[in-house]
Scaffold this active site. Structure first.
Site, PDB file in Angstrom:
ATOM      1  N   LYS A  13       0.485  -0.766  -0.286  1.00  0.00           N
ATOM      2  CA  LYS A  13      -0.074  -0.380  -0.156  1.00  0.00           C
ATOM      3  C   LYS A  13       0.493   1.440  -0.080  1.00  0.00           C
ATOM      4  O   LYS A  13       0.343   1.831  -0.225  1.00  0.00           O
ATOM      5  CB  LYS A  13      -0.793   0.107   1.292  1.00  0.00           C
ATOM      6  CG  LYS A  13      -2.004   0.021   1.157  1.00  0.00           C
ATOM      7  CD  LYS A  13      -3.067  -0.431   2.226  1.00  0.00           C
ATOM      8  CE  LYS A  13      -2.061  -0.529   3.556  1.00  0.00           C
ATOM      9  NZ  LYS A  13      -2.391   0.305   4.293  1.00  0.00           N
ATOM     10  N   ARG A  88      -9.800   2.769   8.905  1.00  0.00           N
ATOM     11  CA  ARG A  88      -9.102   1.964   9.118  1.00  0.00           C
ATOM     12  C   ARG A  88     -10.244   0.866   9.909  1.00  0.00           C
ATOM     13  O   ARG A  88      -9.645  -0.115   9.738  1.00  0.00           O
ATOM     14  CB  ARG A  88      -8.271   1.711   9.959  1.00  0.00           C
ATOM     15  CG  ARG A  88      -7.190   1.101  10.028  1.00  0.00           C
ATOM     16  CD  ARG A  88      -6.075   1.682  11.474  1.00  0.00           C
ATOM     17  NE  ARG A  88      -4.927   2.119  10.848  1.00  0.00           N
ATOM     18  CZ  ARG A  88      -3.926   2.141  10.359  1.00  0.00           C
ATOM     19  NH1 ARG A  88      -3.505   1.022  10.282  1.00  0.00           N
ATOM     20  NH2 ARG A  88      -2.442   2.998  10.090  1.00  0.00           N
ATOM     21  N   ARG A 127      12.141 -11.600   6.719  1.00  0.00           N
ATOM     22  CA  ARG A 127      13.249 -10.244   7.117  1.00  0.00           C
ATOM     23  C   ARG A 127      14.510 -10.012   7.865  1.00  0.00           C
ATOM     24  O   ARG A 127      13.899 -10.721   8.613  1.00  0.00           O
ATOM     25  CB  ARG A 127      12.880  -8.829   7.154  1.00  0.00           C
ATOM     26  CG  ARG A 127      13.147  -7.671   6.859  1.00  0.00           C
ATOM     27  CD  ARG A 127      12.493  -6.523   6.790  1.00  0.00           C
ATOM     28  NE  ARG A 127      12.456  -6.082   8.058  1.00  0.00           N
ATOM     29  CZ  ARG A 127      12.538  -4.512   8.685  1.00  0.00           C
ATOM     30  NH1 ARG A 127      13.386  -3.932   7.146  1.00  0.00           N
ATOM     31  NH2 ARG A 127      12.720  -4.705   9.297  1.00  0.00           N
ATOM     32  N   ARG A 160      14.387  -9.552  13.779  1.00  0.00           N
ATOM     33  CA  ARG A 160      13.513  -8.910  15.099  1.00  0.00           C
ATOM     34  C   ARG A 160      12.201  -9.428  15.363  1.00  0.00           C
ATOM     35  O   ARG A 160      11.712 -10.599  14.592  1.00  0.00           O
ATOM     36  CB  ARG A 160      13.391  -7.643  13.962  1.00  0.00           C
ATOM     37  CG  ARG A 160      14.657  -6.755  13.964  1.00  0.00           C
ATOM     38  CD  ARG A 160      14.435  -5.438  13.955  1.00  0.00           C
ATOM     39  NE  ARG A 160      15.855  -4.850  13.441  1.00  0.00           N
ATOM     40  CZ  ARG A 160      16.593  -3.503  13.172  1.00  0.00           C
ATOM     41  NH1 ARG A 160      15.366  -3.111  12.895  1.00  0.00           N
ATOM     42  NH2 ARG A 160      17.132  -3.265  13.018  1.00  0.00           N
ATOM     43  N   ARG A 171      -0.570  -9.552  13.159  1.00  0.00           N
ATOM     44  CA  ARG A 171      -1.218  -8.067  12.716  1.00  0.00           C
ATOM     45  C   ARG A 171      -1.996  -8.088  11.251  1.00  0.00           C
ATOM     46  O   ARG A 171      -3.451  -7.646  11.210  1.00  0.00           O
ATOM     47  CB  ARG A 171       0.677  -8.151  11.817  1.00  0.00           C
ATOM     48  CG  ARG A 171       1.339  -6.756  12.401  1.00  0.00           C
ATOM     49  CD  ARG A 171       2.279  -6.419  11.700  1.00  0.00           C
ATOM     50  NE  ARG A 171       1.979  -5.362  10.693  1.00  0.00           N
ATOM     51  CZ  ARG A 171       3.294  -4.881   9.627  1.00  0.00           C
ATOM     52  NH1 ARG A 171       4.439  -5.815   9.893  1.00  0.00           N
ATOM     53  NH2 ARG A 171       2.968  -4.369   9.204  1.00  0.00           N
TER      54      ARG A 171
END
Ligand SMILES: [Zn+2]
Length: 218
Positions: A13, A88, A127, A160, A171
């Site tokens: 996005k 949202r 990641r 991380r 999420r």
């Protein structure tokens, strides 16, 4: 043009709102940027929003909506804007409708960037970061030459907590519960367009443009 961009975390996005803003010559309006600016300038709304952000909580809908409203009334938004990260929730979508009536604007389109969950999890959780120099790599999109070692300094790569699969799943879950009803809300209004987010950023952009652009008479 007034466009709302919806899509799960990892759908691209941020990239698309940037590209769209450039192609259409209108500013990108992201709530994160608005908050940061309002707080830096210590506007009354910024002062109200700051404690929530400091605690890592969501800024209440009415404060957010007021900030978006005053942002849209600025001169650079005269020709339109690309909204990223707002509304949202369905509550915010309703408040936003009231704002649009208030400032005599209408939504051109609401774009939903579709990407299946397994692909999102791959994007969000692949990641790895170097312990020594903080360089980042991605299992699929930017793998290091040697597994587990940094290309730049040879340091050890670690994941991380934010990039873990568990955090990514949370999420996505939060997104599905909170924002999917927003998609249904705009579907009912007849302004929603679905775009396939599993393409290159350029193809996603041209898909979006072909759906939103009003062809000017030559
Ligand atoms: Zn390194």
């Amino acid at each position: 043009v007034l466009i709302v961009l919806l899509g799960p975390p990892g759908a691209g996005k941020g990239t698309q709102s940037q590209l769209l803003a450039q192609s259409l010559g209108v500013p990108k309006v992201a709530t994160g940027d608005i908050f940061r600016e309002a707080i830096a300038r210590e506007t009354p709304l910024g002062v109200q929003a700051k404690p929530y952000l400091d605690r890592g909580e969501l800024v209440p809908g009415p404060i957010t909506t007021e900030m978006v409203k005053s942002r849209l009334q600025r001169e650079d938004c005269r020709k339109g804007a690309i909204l990223d990260g707002y509304p949202r929730t369905v509550e915010q979508a309703r408040q936003f409708d009231a704002v649009l009536r208030d400032i005599h604007r209408g939504l051109s389109k609401v774009i939903n960037i579709d990407v299946p969950d397994d692909e999102l999890l791959r994007r969000l959780s692949g990641r790895w970061t170097c312990r020594k120099c903080q360089s980042t790599f991605h299992e699929i999109f930017k793998p290091s030459k040697n597994v587990g070692a940094c290309d730049r300094c040879g340091g050890t790569l670690y994941q991380r907590p934010d990039d873990s699969i568990e955090v990514a799943q949370t999420r996505l879950r939060v997104y599905r519960t909170r924002t999917e009803p927003v998609i249904a809300y705009y579907q009912e209004q007849g302004v929603l367009v679905h775009v396939d987010g599993q393409q290159t950023p350029d193809s996603v952009l041209s898909d979006i443009l072909s759906r939103v652009q009003v062809v000017a008479p030559s």
